[in-house]
Design a protein around this motif. Structure first.
Motif, short mmCIF file in Angstrom:
data_model
loop_
_atom_site.label_atom_id
_atom_site.label_comp_id
_atom_site.label_asym_id
_atom_site.label_seq_id
_atom_site.Cartn_x
_atom_site.Cartn_y
_atom_site.Cartn_z
N MET A 30 -8.35 -0.21 -7.27
CA MET A 30 -8.21 -1.02 -6.26
C MET A 30 -9.12 -2.28 -6.28
SD MET A 30 -6.36 -2.21 -3.69
CE MET A 30 -5.42 -0.74 -3.27
N ARG A 61 0.70 5.42 1.07
CA ARG A 61 -0.13 6.02 1.87
C ARG A 61 0.46 7.51 2.24
NH1 ARG A 61 -3.25 6.78 7.19
NH2 ARG A 61 -1.89 8.04 8.18
N SER A 108 0.69 -1.34 0.07
CA SER A 108 -0.07 0.04 -0.05
C SER A 108 0.84 1.17 -0.15
CB SER A 108 -1.00 0.10 1.39
OG SER A 108 -0.32 0.12 2.47
#
Lengths: 211, 193, 245
Positions: free
Chosen positions: C198, A118, A116
């Motif tokens: 996503m 961020r 991920s």
């Protein structure tokens, strides 16, 4: 083709009236028309459940005494019959195949690193990456560091194979990838990717210019 | 091996026993979930969630009960949860000038099957409680007493749901396909007209 | 991939190697020890030199020369050189051969040129790169233009990146275009676009048709938009909670 689903036709009670028979027929036909979920899907489900139960720290469920519970009489016969029919239509293929299928699935699913990105809000972006297997060193490489694997090593967090690093990035679009133990190049399977230009896959990240 | 035996083995941590249970009931669970939710991926999610709950709760399962019934109770709960949370997020689709494939029917590709898309769409327009009652009664073939124990609703309420649901379904299916606006899946918060 | 006439000409020139450009740096490039310090040389314009800073030491001298020529040609075409330099550095980091690096940089140059036409004046360098990647992913110029039309110059990067990513998940190009343009038209929809990416990426791992299912669900849940778009309908796996008996 034999009907894989046994319906309790000719039930003595609660017979639908004539008009509802159409609905019932159509519903049952729809059930029959659906394709059987492929074995792989079923096995993936079982494997996923066991993995999630394991991940949540649940120990093997232990039997405890139970109080009054749902106890319909009719189910026994139908369930047994359904089991029998299912057994004939799709025989459980045995331990060996199950093991192979499980490990093949696990290998496939686990082979993809996922991560991920961020925006930390202070001009830095945090990159996290979870690797399927253990590694000694992971570095992030990209447009922001000249693709130099010595510039931005990642730090391991905990024992769960997650690596992390914060990179100062001004607004814009950057391509990047991860280098594991100085030799293997990996990408985040879930982050946006760019088409392979002849070098192999890479990810893209966009850093926002405005709030 | 009977369900009861598999349950006992699962309790001692035998993953293959649990795998066998899953393979026995996956099909039935998935078909129900698919008719309740109208989409493959949602059905898969819910079925997996149900098996997970079953696994974690298997200590409390009484082997004298039917495993299928016990599992279906969890499954219907999960379907209800999924619809409720979907309802909070789903907006009513408004026909755009750009045509988008929105019907919950089979997507193109190898996974395509010949299924009753009109029925699935029509089911989607029913009140979820009616849809559930219809499926349990006519597709799963339960007695009203069994349905009552499973859902917690009274038998007369269930009979009413089946009756109303059936009437509405017949009305919907009686129309031609073109009359049913694509993508008008009803969310639980909206009243059925 | 279709190219404009000018681009074909340029490619033809590039293909035949550009000794003229290479000669200028032959002196300084012969020594493998010496770094190419672009700012030191007296060359086109100082400003253009400024654009073409790259660590030539990471390449063999022949490749470095060829690359510098390609970068300067890009400047001639009015294309940004930073993306080309980045690609070259990536190639070197991956231990690719000089030939392959040059080939990739040439192809990216051509794609950037095509993207420039499709995206039009005022597009930023990031947009050009993103557009070039979308073209390489198999979308046509018309599609890239359609995405461009949804946003003011400079703000189409996310939409183009998401469009590009959908292609690898097996979403048909027309469907991807419609999904992206319809969301991108909505105000402040970058978050929603990334959510679409996503959702599709996660579901693509689950099997054929899953990606398209997820896309349809997501779009349905997002349009018509309003300020404060809701979260995507496909969420992460729910956390494991104690089962409700």
């Amino acid at each position: 083709m034999a009907d894989p689903i046994e319906f309790p036709f000719g039930r003595p009670t609660d017979e639908p009236d004539f008009s509802d028979a159409e609905v019932m027929t159509r519903l049952r036909a729809s059930y029959r028309a659906l394709p059987t979920p492929p074995l792989a899907q079923v096995q993936q489900c079982a494997a996923a459940v066991l993995a999630r139960a394991g991940a949540s720290g649940a120990a093997a469920p232990v039997s405890r005494s139970v109080g009054r519970t749902f106890r319909p009489q009719w189910w026994w016969g139908a369930a047994a019959a359904a089991t029998l029919v299912v057994g004939v239509m799709r025989p459980w293929r045995g331990e060996k195949t199950q093991h192979e299928a499980d490990s093949a699935f696990a290998a496939g699913a686990a082979a993809q690193p996922t991560g991920s990105t961020r925006d930390e809000g202070d001009g830095e972006i945090r990159f996290d990456l979870t690797l399927p297997s253990t590694a000694n060193a992971v570095a992030i490489v990209g447009d922001f560091n000249g693709w130099d694997e010595t510039k931005t090593p990642m730090a391991k967090r905990g024992r769960d194979g997650t690596w992390s690093v914060r990179v100062p990035l001004s607004p814009g679009r950057y391509t990047y990838a991860f280098v594991v133990d100085g030799r293997e190049w990996l990408v985040d399977a879930l982050a946006p990717q760019v088409p392979d230009a002849g070098f192999g896959p890479a990810n893209a990240v966009i850093v926002d210019g405005e709030d | 091996m009977t369900d009861a035996e598999l349950v006992v083995r699962t309790r001692t941590g035998d993953p293959e026993a649990f795998g066998t249970l899953v393979s026995r009931y996956y099909d039935a669970c998935w078909r129900f979930a698919y008719h309740m939710l109208g989409e493959r991926a949602d059905a898969e999610d819910v079925v997996q969630e149900s098996f997970l709950r079953a696994y974690l709760a298997i200590a409390r399962y009484d082997e004298r009960d039917q495993f299928r019934g016990w599992l279906f109770r969890i499954l219907t709960n999960q379907c209800r949860n999924a619809l409720t949370s979907r309802g909070r997020r789903t907006r009513r689709f408004v026909q755009d000038d750009i045509a988008l494939e929105t019907a919950p029917a089979a997507p193109p590709g190898p996974a395509t099957s010949v299924e009753d898309a009109a029925l699935i769409r029509a089911l989607g327009q029913l009140d979820p409680a009616q849809r559930e009652a219809l499926l349990l009664k006519y597709a799963e073939g339960l007695e009203y007493s069994e349905m009552s124990a499973m859902t917690g609703a009274g038998e007369s309420a269930l009979k009413m749901r089946v009756k109303r649901g059936s009437e509405r379904l017949r009305a919907l299916l009686g129309r031609s396909i073109e009359d049913i606006p694509p993508g008008s899946m009803r969310s639980p918060g909206e009243p059925s007209t | 991939m279709t190219l404009t006439g000018a681009a074909w000409l340029l490619l033809a020139q590039l293909a035949s190697a550009s000794p003229a450009a290479g000669v200028m740096f032959a002196q300084s490039a012969t020594s493998s020890q010496q770094r190419m310090a672009p700012d030191d040389q007296a060359l086109p314009s100082a400003q253009q030199r400024q654009q073409i800073q790259f660590d030539a030491a990471r390449f063999d001298s022949v490749t470095a020369n060829t690359l510098r020529g390609l970068f300067e040609d890009a400047v001639e075409l009015g294309l940004p050189t930073r993306p080309l330099i980045n690609r070259a550095l990536e190639g070197s980091a991956r231990r690719m051969t000089g030939d392959r690096i040059v080939k990739v940089v040439r192809e990216l140059t051509a794609a950037l040129n095509e993207a420039k036409v499709a995206l039009g004046a005022g597009s930023t360098s990031d947009e050009l790169v993103a557009g070039a990647e979308a073209l390489r992913a198999g979308y046509d110029a018309r599609t890239v233009t359609a995405v461009r039309a949804t946003r003011t110059p400079g703000s189409a990067v996310t939409a183009l990146v998401v469009l590009t990513d959908l292609a690898r998940s097996g979403v048909p190009t027309g469907t991807a275009r419609e999904a992206v343009t319809s969301i991108a038209k909505l105000p402040r929809s970058d978050e929603a676009l990334l959510g679409l990416q996503m959702a599709v990426a996660k579901n693509a791992q689950r099997g054929p048709g899953m990606a398209l299912d997820a896309l349809n669900r997501y779009v349905r849940g997002t349009i018509p938009g309003s300020p404060g778009l809701s979260a995507p309908t496909t969420t992460d796996r729910k956390p494991v909670r104690p089962p409700d008996s």
